[in-house]
Design a protein around this motif. Structure first.
Motif, PDB file in Angstrom:
ATOM      1  N   LEU A  76       0.835  -1.195   0.000  1.00 58.43           N
ATOM      2  CA  LEU A  76       0.000   0.000   0.000  1.00 58.43           C
ATOM      3  C   LEU A  76       0.871   1.246   0.000  1.00 58.43           C
ATOM      4  O   LEU A  76       1.788   1.364   0.802  1.00 58.43           O
ATOM      5  CB  LEU A  76      -0.912   0.010   1.223  1.00 58.43           C
ATOM      6  CG  LEU A  76      -1.954  -1.096   1.288  1.00 58.43           C
ATOM      7  CD1 LEU A  76      -2.764  -0.964   2.561  1.00 58.43           C
ATOM      8  CD2 LEU A  76      -2.863  -1.073   0.083  1.00 58.43           C
ATOM      9  N   ARG A  77       0.563   2.137  -0.876  1.00 61.18           N
ATOM     10  CA  ARG A  77       1.295   3.391  -0.966  1.00 61.18           C
ATOM     11  C   ARG A  77       0.436   4.508  -0.393  1.00 61.18           C
ATOM     12  O   ARG A  77      -0.698   4.699  -0.814  1.00 61.18           O
ATOM     13  CB  ARG A  77       1.627   3.672  -2.433  1.00 61.18           C
ATOM     14  CG  ARG A  77       2.178   5.068  -2.712  1.00 61.18           C
ATOM     15  CD  ARG A  77       2.311   5.241  -4.225  1.00 61.18           C
ATOM     16  NE  ARG A  77       2.463   6.630  -4.596  1.00 61.18           N
ATOM     17  CZ  ARG A  77       2.220   7.090  -5.816  1.00 61.18           C
ATOM     18  NH1 ARG A  77       1.808   6.258  -6.754  1.00 61.18           N
ATOM     19  NH2 ARG A  77       2.374   8.366  -6.095  1.00 61.18           N
ATOM     20  N   ARG A  78       0.973   5.204   0.576  1.00 59.14           N
ATOM     21  CA  ARG A  78       0.235   6.298   1.180  1.00 59.14           C
ATOM     22  C   ARG A  78       0.317   7.512   0.266  1.00 59.14           C
ATOM     23  O   ARG A  78       1.383   7.951  -0.131  1.00 59.14           O
ATOM     24  CB  ARG A  78       0.809   6.624   2.557  1.00 59.14           C
ATOM     25  CG  ARG A  78       0.107   7.783   3.239  1.00 59.14           C
ATOM     26  CD  ARG A  78       0.656   8.014   4.621  1.00 59.14           C
ATOM     27  NE  ARG A  78       0.398   6.881   5.483  1.00 59.14           N
ATOM     28  CZ  ARG A  78       0.883   6.772   6.707  1.00 59.14           C
ATOM     29  NH1 ARG A  78       1.685   7.715   7.190  1.00 59.14           N
ATOM     30  NH2 ARG A  78       0.606   5.720   7.442  1.00 59.14           N
ATOM     31  N   LEU A  79      -0.879   8.069  -0.023  1.00 60.86           N
ATOM     32  CA  LEU A  79      -0.932   9.175  -0.970  1.00 60.86           C
ATOM     33  C   LEU A  79      -1.168  10.520  -0.308  1.00 60.86           C
ATOM     34  O   LEU A  79      -0.798  11.548  -0.851  1.00 60.86           O
ATOM     35  CB  LEU A  79      -2.053   8.924  -1.992  1.00 60.86           C
ATOM     36  CG  LEU A  79      -1.851   7.702  -2.896  1.00 60.86           C
ATOM     37  CD1 LEU A  79      -3.091   7.463  -3.720  1.00 60.86           C
ATOM     38  CD2 LEU A  79      -0.647   7.908  -3.802  1.00 60.86           C
ATOM     39  N   GLY A  80      -1.823  10.545   0.821  1.00 57.12           N
ATOM     40  CA  GLY A  80      -2.109  11.824   1.464  1.00 57.12           C
ATOM     41  C   GLY A  80      -3.236  11.684   2.464  1.00 57.12           C
ATOM     42  O   GLY A  80      -3.664  10.579   2.795  1.00 57.12           O
TER      43      GLY A  80
ATOM     44  N   ASP B   2     -11.023  -0.568   6.204  1.00 56.32           N
ATOM     45  CA  ASP B   2     -10.688  -1.245   7.460  1.00 56.32           C
ATOM     46  C   ASP B   2     -11.624  -0.689   8.529  1.00 56.32           C
ATOM     47  O   ASP B   2     -11.427   0.422   9.026  1.00 56.32           O
ATOM     48  CB  ASP B   2      -9.225  -0.988   7.831  1.00 56.32           C
ATOM     49  CG  ASP B   2      -8.814  -1.704   9.117  1.00 56.32           C
ATOM     50  OD1 ASP B   2      -9.671  -2.372   9.725  1.00 56.32           O
ATOM     51  OD2 ASP B   2      -7.642  -1.580   9.518  1.00 56.32           O
ATOM     52  N   VAL B   3     -12.667  -1.443   8.877  1.00 56.02           N
ATOM     53  CA  VAL B   3     -13.691  -0.922   9.771  1.00 56.02           C
ATOM     54  C   VAL B   3     -13.170  -0.715  11.188  1.00 56.02           C
ATOM     55  O   VAL B   3     -13.805  -0.026  11.989  1.00 56.02           O
ATOM     56  CB  VAL B   3     -14.924  -1.845   9.792  1.00 56.02           C
ATOM     57  CG1 VAL B   3     -15.608  -1.856   8.440  1.00 56.02           C
ATOM     58  CG2 VAL B   3     -14.537  -3.258  10.215  1.00 56.02           C
ATOM     59  N   SER B   4     -12.001  -1.298  11.507  1.00 54.78           N
ATOM     60  CA  SER B   4     -11.452  -1.063  12.839  1.00 54.78           C
ATOM     61  C   SER B   4     -11.020   0.392  13.011  1.00 54.78           C
ATOM     62  O   SER B   4     -10.882   0.876  14.127  1.00 54.78           O
ATOM     63  CB  SER B   4     -10.260  -1.994  13.096  1.00 54.78           C
ATOM     64  OG  SER B   4      -9.184  -1.685  12.236  1.00 54.78           O
ATOM     65  N   GLU B   5     -10.807   1.095  11.894  1.00 56.69           N
ATOM     66  CA  GLU B   5     -10.449   2.505  11.942  1.00 56.69           C
ATOM     67  C   GLU B   5     -11.635   3.399  11.579  1.00 56.69           C
ATOM     68  O   GLU B   5     -11.470   4.585  11.331  1.00 56.69           O
ATOM     69  CB  GLU B   5      -9.275   2.780  11.007  1.00 56.69           C
ATOM     70  CG  GLU B   5      -7.994   2.087  11.439  1.00 56.69           C
ATOM     71  CD  GLU B   5      -6.825   2.429  10.535  1.00 56.69           C
ATOM     72  OE1 GLU B   5      -7.043   3.104   9.524  1.00 56.69           O
ATOM     73  OE2 GLU B   5      -5.699   2.034  10.863  1.00 56.69           O
ATOM     74  N   ALA B   6     -12.837   2.802  11.530  1.00 51.48           N
ATOM     75  CA  ALA B   6     -14.045   3.554  11.199  1.00 51.48           C
ATOM     76  C   ALA B   6     -15.017   3.433  12.371  1.00 51.48           C
ATOM     77  O   ALA B   6     -15.813   2.498  12.433  1.00 51.48           O
ATOM     78  CB  ALA B   6     -14.681   3.002   9.918  1.00 51.48           C
TER      79      ALA B   6
ATOM     80  N   LYS C   9      -0.234   7.304  13.714  1.00 48.25           N
ATOM     81  CA  LYS C   9      -0.765   6.017  14.128  1.00 48.25           C
ATOM     82  C   LYS C   9      -1.448   5.281  12.987  1.00 48.25           C
ATOM     83  O   LYS C   9      -2.076   4.252  13.206  1.00 48.25           O
ATOM     84  CB  LYS C   9      -1.765   6.216  15.275  1.00 48.25           C
ATOM     85  CG  LYS C   9      -1.171   6.883  16.514  1.00 48.25           C
ATOM     86  CD  LYS C   9      -2.242   7.071  17.570  1.00 48.25           C
ATOM     87  CE  LYS C   9      -1.681   7.756  18.809  1.00 48.25           C
ATOM     88  NZ  LYS C   9      -2.731   8.000  19.834  1.00 48.25           N
ATOM     89  N   ALA C  10      -1.365   5.806  11.788  1.00 51.34           N
ATOM     90  CA  ALA C  10      -2.133   5.268  10.674  1.00 51.34           C
ATOM     91  C   ALA C  10      -1.662   3.867  10.300  1.00 51.34           C
ATOM     92  O   ALA C  10      -0.475   3.620  10.124  1.00 51.34           O
ATOM     93  CB  ALA C  10      -2.013   6.190   9.464  1.00 51.34           C
ATOM     94  N   ARG C  11      -2.624   2.953  10.196  1.00 48.11           N
ATOM     95  CA  ARG C  11      -2.344   1.621   9.669  1.00 48.11           C
ATOM     96  C   ARG C  11      -2.927   1.467   8.270  1.00 48.11           C
ATOM     97  O   ARG C  11      -2.368   0.822   7.414  1.00 48.11           O
ATOM     98  CB  ARG C  11      -2.936   0.555  10.592  1.00 48.11           C
ATOM     99  CG  ARG C  11      -2.376   0.552  11.998  1.00 48.11           C
ATOM    100  CD  ARG C  11      -2.880  -0.656  12.778  1.00 48.11           C
ATOM    101  NE  ARG C  11      -4.325  -0.752  12.752  1.00 48.11           N
ATOM    102  CZ  ARG C  11      -5.139  -0.131  13.610  1.00 48.11           C
ATOM    103  NH1 ARG C  11      -4.625   0.647  14.541  1.00 48.11           N
ATOM    104  NH2 ARG C  11      -6.446  -0.270  13.541  1.00 48.11           N
ATOM    105  N   ASP C  12      -4.074   2.065   8.085  1.00 47.10           N
ATOM    106  CA  ASP C  12      -4.763   1.957   6.807  1.00 47.10           C
ATOM    107  C   ASP C  12      -5.698   3.149   6.694  1.00 47.10           C
ATOM    108  O   ASP C  12      -5.804   3.958   7.602  1.00 47.10           O
ATOM    109  CB  ASP C  12      -5.537   0.640   6.735  1.00 47.10           C
ATOM    110  CG  ASP C  12      -5.858   0.241   5.303  1.00 47.10           C
ATOM    111  OD1 ASP C  12      -5.568   1.044   4.397  1.00 47.10           O
ATOM    112  OD2 ASP C  12      -6.389  -0.857   5.094  1.00 47.10           O
ATOM    113  N   GLY C  13      -6.405   3.239   5.602  1.00 45.11           N
ATOM    114  CA  GLY C  13      -7.331   4.344   5.406  1.00 45.11           C
ATOM    115  C   GLY C  13      -8.276   4.006   4.277  1.00 45.11           C
ATOM    116  O   GLY C  13      -8.474   2.842   3.941  1.00 45.11           O
TER     117      GLY C  13
END
Length: 611
Positions: free
Chosen positions: A20-24, A57-61, A88-92
């Protein structure tokens, strides 16, 4: 926010995990209102489409609840979009590259992104070391499908066996001599050339045999369905590429208050008595601090279970109109603040002063909404034309491949002022022949737009379209805009932070102006202060006085159609139009002539004293 890269195979022949590439980063509210599922987002010199809910990722929602809105949309709950803190970002929210076609401004090559010899993660041409440019054009239909513009078929149109089959290299030339599409030319290695002029005409695409492929690249598997809707060419950055279908509801009693809010949030009505007892014991201190006793929890759970059983027997139909009617009753009735209830999210009280100063303006009632909570959910989206009010259009595009039981939403808190006009006066006014004739112009213009859209939709009939426009609705809507304009000047709030909520029906004649925003401008107390009778009377006098004259008059006042789709009369940016974040009708169905009359001498003005 990141996109999923293609799986790559290692030396063992097994696919490596996707990288996964973080874009912003974007705000949570933007993932519901601006960059929701299915929308296109430009990041640097690249373009992506926001992936469906099944990639989240519903764990971050975090989960949020609003029972009335959930019943309307047929879901169990809502979730805030994933927007974790940067450190702390794991996903988005996931995005996928779209469109695939890019061009190089130096060598002019037009091909898919993978065909360029890109340097690592940078979107640059491997031969020229120039930043690539994503395709300006996409193909979309009113059913929500979207795909690449068919450059090969376009450049070889009418050229016999090579039409859409030739595999020669493509180039995109931009002469720059003009801003027209004629200066944008597609060239093929076989020698054929074609400008983009005419690409936006539906008839041209139909004559070339270009049909909608039914692609949904935002969904998990990029599903492809049969679609008989005609496609149309759109600019990648056009606002018509993505129109959100939003639904919202205010948290009103009883489910906004105290124990009801707690039981609803914790889903205790679905739990066993043992689980409820365990919850009360585990949260004894928190419940005591909020003034809630365990027996109160069990009592409310029993009431909710009884209400659910009754609803199942009566099969009550929940509709947007019924939600508005419930809110209207709560705003008229009010809800006093209880100092011992820290869970109360709706406080609506009458002002302390007399309403006599407002009698001149036919205001029958004013309520100060000192605390409110609104949940705004993204239910679907459309492409091309905006969604209609009925919310039952078959062209609504889904947010996920399968129903997940939840939808993305945001919750905002704020304050507001509710005012209700005198029902008897508004009923006499709306039955006037001059008023009905003037509003019939707006209604017919609206019906023409609806018929035109229905003619392009194979699943709708032009004979079934109806318009909800009434004199009462146009009057209340225009008055709300006048108040927002005045309060943005007098109260210190930017107009974009104020919102309207119109209650126009056979037994409803109210306006709620509120500051439900996700920032600190939502609950400063300044707007509630504007609702005090004497100050509100001065605001109405000033606003209606301004509405008597526009710097674009007489053109503005004498207009027979203005605004988007021609569904406004006397309304322009110099008088009553607002930022579109403030208006729930996209600045449509406005006419200040109904407030203060026009120059024809017709009996139109609801406030004739201001003329």
């Amino acid at each position: 926010m990141g996109y999923t890269g293609a799986a790559r195979r290692g030396g063992t022949g097994k696919p490596r995990p996707r990288v996964l590439r973080r874009l912003g980063f974007v705000r949570r509210s933007q993932l519901v209102t601006t960059y929701g599922v299915g929308s296109l987002i430009a990041i640097d010199n690249e373009s992506f489409i926001v992936a469906g809910l099944d990639s989240w990722d519903v764990s971050e929602a975090p989960e949020i609840h609003e029972r009335r809105l959930a019943q309307l949309l047929g879901v169990d709950s809502f979730r805030l979009p994933p927007a974790p803190e940067e450190d702390k970002a794991r996903d988005g929210a996931r995005v996928r590259r779209f469109p695939e076609f890019y061009s190089c401004p130096s060598c002019r090559v037009l091909q898919t992104y993978r065909e360029f010899n890109t340097a690592g993660t940078k979107a640059v041409c491997g031969d020229c070391d120039e930043l690539l440019v994503p395709s300006r054009f996409v193909l979309a239909c009113d059913g929500g499908h979207i795909e690449e513009f068919p450059y090969r078929k376009w450049v070889h149109r009418g050229k016999g066996p090579n039409s859409g089959v030739c595999r020669g290299s493509l180039k995109l030339q931009a002469a720059g001599s003009s801003a027209s599409l004629r200066s944008v030319v597609v060239e093929c290695g076989c020698g054929e050339t074609a400008s983009m002029e005419g690409a936006f005409r539906r008839k041209t695409l139909r004559d070339l045999g270009i049909r909608c492929s039914g692609r949904s690249p935002w969904l998990q598997n990029g599903e492809q369905a049969s679609c008989d809707r005609p496609p149309r060419t759109m600019q990648r950055g056009s606002s018509s590429v993505w129109n959100p279908v939003m639904s919202s509801a205010l948290s009103i009693p009883p489910f906004s208050e105290g124990v009801h809010a707690l039981v609803d949030r914790e889903k205790l009505a679905d739990a066993s008595d043992e689980t409820i007892g365990w919850f009360c014991r585990s949260n004894r201190a928190k419940l005591r601090q909020a003034g809630v006793m365990p027996e109160d929890v069990f009592r409310v759970v029993a009431e909710l279970r009884t209400a659910r059983a009754r609803e199942q027997e009566e099969v009550e139909v929940v509709s947007p109109a019924s939600l508005r009617a419930q809110e209207y009753r709560s705003l008229v009735t009010g809800s006093r603040e209880r100092l011992d209830d820290r869970l109360q999210s709706f406080v609506c009280e009458p002002p302390e002063g007399s309403l006599d100063p407002l009698g001149h303006f036919a205001v029958a009632d004013v309520m100060l909404v000192k605390r409110l909570r609104e949940v705004r959910a993204l239910a679907a989206f459309t492409r091309g034309t905006p969604p209609e009010e009925d919310g039952a259009e078959a062209r609504h595009a889904p947010l996920s491949s399968a129903a997940l039981g939840w939808l993305p939403a945001i919750e905002v808190v704020g304050e507001g002022v509710f005012l209700r006009l005198d029902e008897e006066k508004i009923r006499r006014w709306e039955n006037g022949q001059d008023v009905r004739d003037r509003v019939s112009v707006i209604r017919e213009n609206h019906l023409d737009v609806l018929r035109e859209r229905a003619a392009l939709d194979p699943q709708k009939s032009v004979h079934d379209v109806t318009s909800p426009i009434t004199p009462r609705r146009v009057l209340l809507h225009t008055l709300a805009h006048v108040l927002i304009d005045e309060w943005s000047l007098d109260g210190g709030y930017p107009a974009s932070s104020l919102r309207e909520r119109i209650y126009a029906g056979p037994e409803m004649s109210g306006i709620l102006i509120y500051t439900a925003t996700s920032d600190s401008a939502g609950s400063l107390g300044g707007l509630v202060a504007q609702g005090e009778p004497e100050r509100l009377a001065r605001t109405l006098a000033s606003g209606l006085s301004r509405a008597c004259w526009c710097s674009n008059d007489p053109l503005c006042m004498d207009s027979k159609s203005s605004g988007v789709d021609g569904v406004n009369l006397a309304a322009c940016h110099a008088c009553v139009l607002l930022p579109e974040t403030s208006c729930e009708n996209n600045n449509c169905f406005l006419d200040r002539g109904l407030l203060v009359g026009d120059s024809s001498g017709a009996d139109l003005a609801f406030f004739p004293e201001m003329v």
